[in-house]
Design an enzyme around this catalytic site. Structure first.
Site, mmCIF file in Angstrom:
data_model
loop_
_atom_site.group_PDB
_atom_site.id
_atom_site.type_symbol
_atom_site.label_atom_id
_atom_site.label_comp_id
_atom_site.label_asym_id
_atom_site.label_seq_id
_atom_site.Cartn_x
_atom_site.Cartn_y
_atom_site.Cartn_z
ATOM 1 N N SER A 10 0.820 -1.220 0.000
ATOM 2 C CA SER A 10 0.000 0.000 0.000
ATOM 3 C C SER A 10 0.847 1.261 0.000
ATOM 4 O O SER A 10 0.388 2.322 -0.412
ATOM 5 C CB SER A 10 -0.940 0.019 1.212
ATOM 6 O OG SER A 10 -0.198 0.200 2.390
ATOM 7 N N SER A 136 14.362 -7.462 6.170
ATOM 8 C CA SER A 136 14.764 -7.310 7.569
ATOM 9 C C SER A 136 15.032 -5.833 7.803
ATOM 10 O O SER A 136 14.281 -4.969 7.352
ATOM 11 C CB SER A 136 15.994 -8.193 7.828
ATOM 12 O OG SER A 136 16.498 -7.983 9.115
ATOM 13 N N TYR A 150 10.760 -3.981 17.728
ATOM 14 C CA TYR A 150 11.108 -3.980 16.300
ATOM 15 C C TYR A 150 12.379 -4.800 16.047
ATOM 16 O O TYR A 150 12.415 -5.671 15.180
ATOM 17 C CB TYR A 150 11.290 -2.543 15.805
ATOM 18 C CG TYR A 150 11.526 -2.431 14.316
ATOM 19 C CD1 TYR A 150 10.477 -2.588 13.414
ATOM 20 C CD2 TYR A 150 12.804 -2.195 13.809
ATOM 21 C CE1 TYR A 150 10.702 -2.496 12.051
ATOM 22 C CE2 TYR A 150 13.028 -2.102 12.445
ATOM 23 C CZ TYR A 150 11.979 -2.247 11.568
ATOM 24 O OH TYR A 150 12.190 -2.171 10.213
ATOM 25 N N LYS A 154 12.907 -8.253 13.892
ATOM 26 C CA LYS A 154 13.780 -8.345 12.718
ATOM 27 C C LYS A 154 14.943 -9.308 12.957
ATOM 28 O O LYS A 154 15.398 -9.986 12.037
ATOM 29 C CB LYS A 154 14.292 -6.955 12.324
ATOM 30 C CG LYS A 154 13.194 -6.022 11.797
ATOM 31 C CD LYS A 154 12.516 -6.558 10.537
ATOM 32 C CE LYS A 154 11.561 -5.552 9.927
ATOM 33 N NZ LYS A 154 10.878 -6.051 8.710
HETATM 34 P P1 NAP Z 1 5.287 1.466 5.204
HETATM 35 O O1 NAP Z 1 5.262 2.437 4.087
HETATM 36 O O2 NAP Z 1 4.563 1.763 6.454
HETATM 37 O O3 NAP Z 1 4.847 0.059 4.614
HETATM 38 C C1 NAP Z 1 4.518 -1.025 5.440
HETATM 39 C C2 NAP Z 1 3.529 -1.868 4.696
HETATM 40 O O4 NAP Z 1 3.225 -3.016 5.488
HETATM 41 C C3 NAP Z 1 2.224 -1.122 4.434
HETATM 42 O O5 NAP Z 1 1.763 -1.482 3.163
HETATM 43 C C4 NAP Z 1 1.313 -1.695 5.500
HETATM 44 O O6 NAP Z 1 -0.040 -1.708 5.138
HETATM 45 C C5 NAP Z 1 1.819 -3.122 5.515
HETATM 46 N N1 NAP Z 1 1.311 -3.874 6.649
HETATM 47 C C6 NAP Z 1 1.345 -3.582 7.968
HETATM 48 N N2 NAP Z 1 0.717 -4.540 8.666
HETATM 49 C C7 NAP Z 1 0.267 -5.448 7.760
HETATM 50 C C8 NAP Z 1 -0.453 -6.656 7.841
HETATM 51 N N3 NAP Z 1 -0.885 -7.149 9.025
HETATM 52 N N4 NAP Z 1 -0.714 -7.346 6.704
HETATM 53 C C9 NAP Z 1 -0.318 -6.864 5.506
HETATM 54 N N5 NAP Z 1 0.350 -5.721 5.351
HETATM 55 C C10 NAP Z 1 0.641 -5.027 6.475
HETATM 56 O O7 NAP Z 1 6.810 1.211 5.657
HETATM 57 P P2 NAP Z 1 8.076 0.691 4.838
HETATM 58 O O8 NAP Z 1 9.222 1.467 5.363
HETATM 59 O O9 NAP Z 1 7.837 0.643 3.385
HETATM 60 O O10 NAP Z 1 8.209 -0.796 5.423
HETATM 61 C C11 NAP Z 1 8.310 -1.939 4.606
HETATM 62 C C12 NAP Z 1 9.263 -2.924 5.263
HETATM 63 O O11 NAP Z 1 10.584 -2.353 5.292
HETATM 64 C C13 NAP Z 1 8.909 -3.260 6.711
HETATM 65 O O12 NAP Z 1 9.105 -4.634 6.948
HETATM 66 C C14 NAP Z 1 9.916 -2.443 7.512
HETATM 67 O O13 NAP Z 1 10.189 -3.008 8.773
HETATM 68 C C15 NAP Z 1 11.127 -2.519 6.576
HETATM 69 N N6 NAP Z 1 12.144 -1.496 6.831
HETATM 70 C C16 NAP Z 1 11.829 -0.167 6.705
HETATM 71 C C17 NAP Z 1 12.815 0.774 6.978
HETATM 72 C C18 NAP Z 1 12.549 2.270 6.890
HETATM 73 O O14 NAP Z 1 13.403 3.071 7.341
HETATM 74 N N7 NAP Z 1 11.437 2.714 6.326
HETATM 75 C C19 NAP Z 1 14.109 0.376 7.368
HETATM 76 C C20 NAP Z 1 14.366 -0.980 7.476
HETATM 77 C C21 NAP Z 1 13.379 -1.911 7.204
HETATM 78 P P3 NAP Z 1 -1.174 -0.710 5.730
HETATM 79 O O15 NAP Z 1 -1.216 0.443 4.780
HETATM 80 O O16 NAP Z 1 -2.400 -1.539 5.699
HETATM 81 O O17 NAP Z 1 -0.745 -0.336 7.114
#
Ligand code: NAP
Length: 290
Positions: A10, A136, A150, A154
């Site tokens: 999303s 991760s 968190y 991870k």
């Molecule tokens: P984001 O924009 O908030 O995306 C997270 C996604 O996960 C959203 O689509 C959210 O959907 C979805 N989600 C949450 N709970 C869910 C569930 N129960 N079932 C299905 N989908 C669900 O954040 P992002 O940064 O892109 O995160 C993506 C991944 O990257 C995550 O695993 C995060 O831990 C990892 N990551 C991010 C960063 C960073 O700095 N941004 C760094 C390291 C790792 P909804 O719209 O429904 O909430």
């Protein structure tokens, strides 16, 4: 051309990855919890004529995963790649976060990854091929205060992935982990909203660190590029630190003992600010008191 399932499309990394993989001639099954509330990806797919099929999938719900995989296997007889991306972030002290906060974090980031992996493994093992890419984080290898749920989730993804990689190797299935640093996505906005009051003044440092790191505006496309390289076979590494701050953070942590790392949590504010500035992080403006 590969048939690829991605969870959590999303926004952020999932969204960017769906677009990039589809632009590179893959068929993408882009899943999200509430497709009717997030129509941007469908609009891009329609406008640019990209092979993206959007399906509902909640990684905490076994039936939802089962339904999505059944629908995908109706479209195609082969699932080549699963990208376990869906995730949430929770910031706060162990004392002040609730058990429900920990359970929700583990259920989404870790058990969600396990659920989706188990759903595709029989298919991949039967086909004797496949690739599972688990998102991760640097936080899965570098543990910092106020990140316990968190980082624990991870770190669990890291351990799970390494065990799985060895189990499925004889069946031609590859496992890789992607370890982004701080990426500019909505993830942090969702985290911050949970912080109201705290008896732990240093929590402000944690929030200031993430806000300052986000100011570098590293786009989610950077992570999508890493995922594309894994899918194309350009990267054959198991661990893939991603983003300009990922390796520096990991190297910084590796340069000191566990004891020195932990002791760093209690240094005075000016010394901490200077240390952050040494990493090009302008934290001062974000040090708001709770
Ligand atoms: P984001 O924009 O908030 O995306 C997270 C996604 O996960 C959203 O689509 C959210 O959907 C979805 N989600 C949450 N709970 C869910 C569930 N129960 N079932 C299905 N989908 C669900 O954040 P992002 O940064 O892109 O995160 C993506 C991944 O990257 C995550 O695993 C995060 O831990 C990892 N990551 C991010 C960063 C960073 O700095 N941004 C760094 C390291 C790792 P909804 O719209 O429904 O909430």
């Amino acid at each position: 051309m590969s048939n690829i399932i991605i969870t959590g499309c999303s926004s952020g990394i999932g969204f960017a990855t769906a677009v990039m993989l589809a632009k590179n001639k893959n068929v993408v099954f882009a899943t999200m919890r509430h497709p009717l509330q997030h129509t941007e990806l469908q609009d891009i797919a329609d406008n640019k004529n990209l092979p993206i099929i959007i399906l509902p999938l909640d990684v905490t719900d076994d039936n939802s995963i089962k339904n999505a995989i059944s629908q995908i296997l109706f479209y195609t007889d082969k699932i080549d790649v699963l990208v376990n991306n869906a995730g949430i972030g929770t910031l706060g002290s162990v004392e002040e976060l609730s058990i429900e906060d920990f359970i929700e974090q583990m259920d989404t980031n870790f058990i969600g990854t396990v659920r989706c992996t188990k759903a595709v493994l029989p298919h991949m093992r039967h086909k004797k091929s496949g690739c599972i890419i688990n998102i991760s984080s640097v936080g899965g290898r570098l543990f910092n205060y106020f990140n316990a749920p968190y980082s624990a989730s991870k770190a669990a993804v890291e351990a799970f992935s390494e065990c799985l990689a060895m189990e499925v190797l004889p069946f031609g299935i590859r496992v890789a982990v992607v370890e982004p640093g701080v990426i500019d996505t909505p993830l942090q906005d969702k985290c911050k909203s949970q912080i109201k009051e705290t008896g732990y003044p240093n929590l402000q440092r944690c929030v200031a660190f993430f806000s300052a790191a986000r100011d570098h505006h590293i786009p989610p496309d950077v992570v999508a590029e890493t995922i594309l390289k894994i899918v194309n076979g350009e990267s054959t590494r198991f661990r893939n630190p991603t983003g300009p701050d990922s390796l520096p953070f990991l190297s910084f942590r590796a340069s000191m003992s566990d004891e020195d790392w932990i002791a760093g949590a209690d240094i005075d504010e000016e010394t901490w600010i200077a240390m952050m500035e040494g990493m090009h992080l302008d934290v001062r403006k974000y040090l708001t008191r709770f």
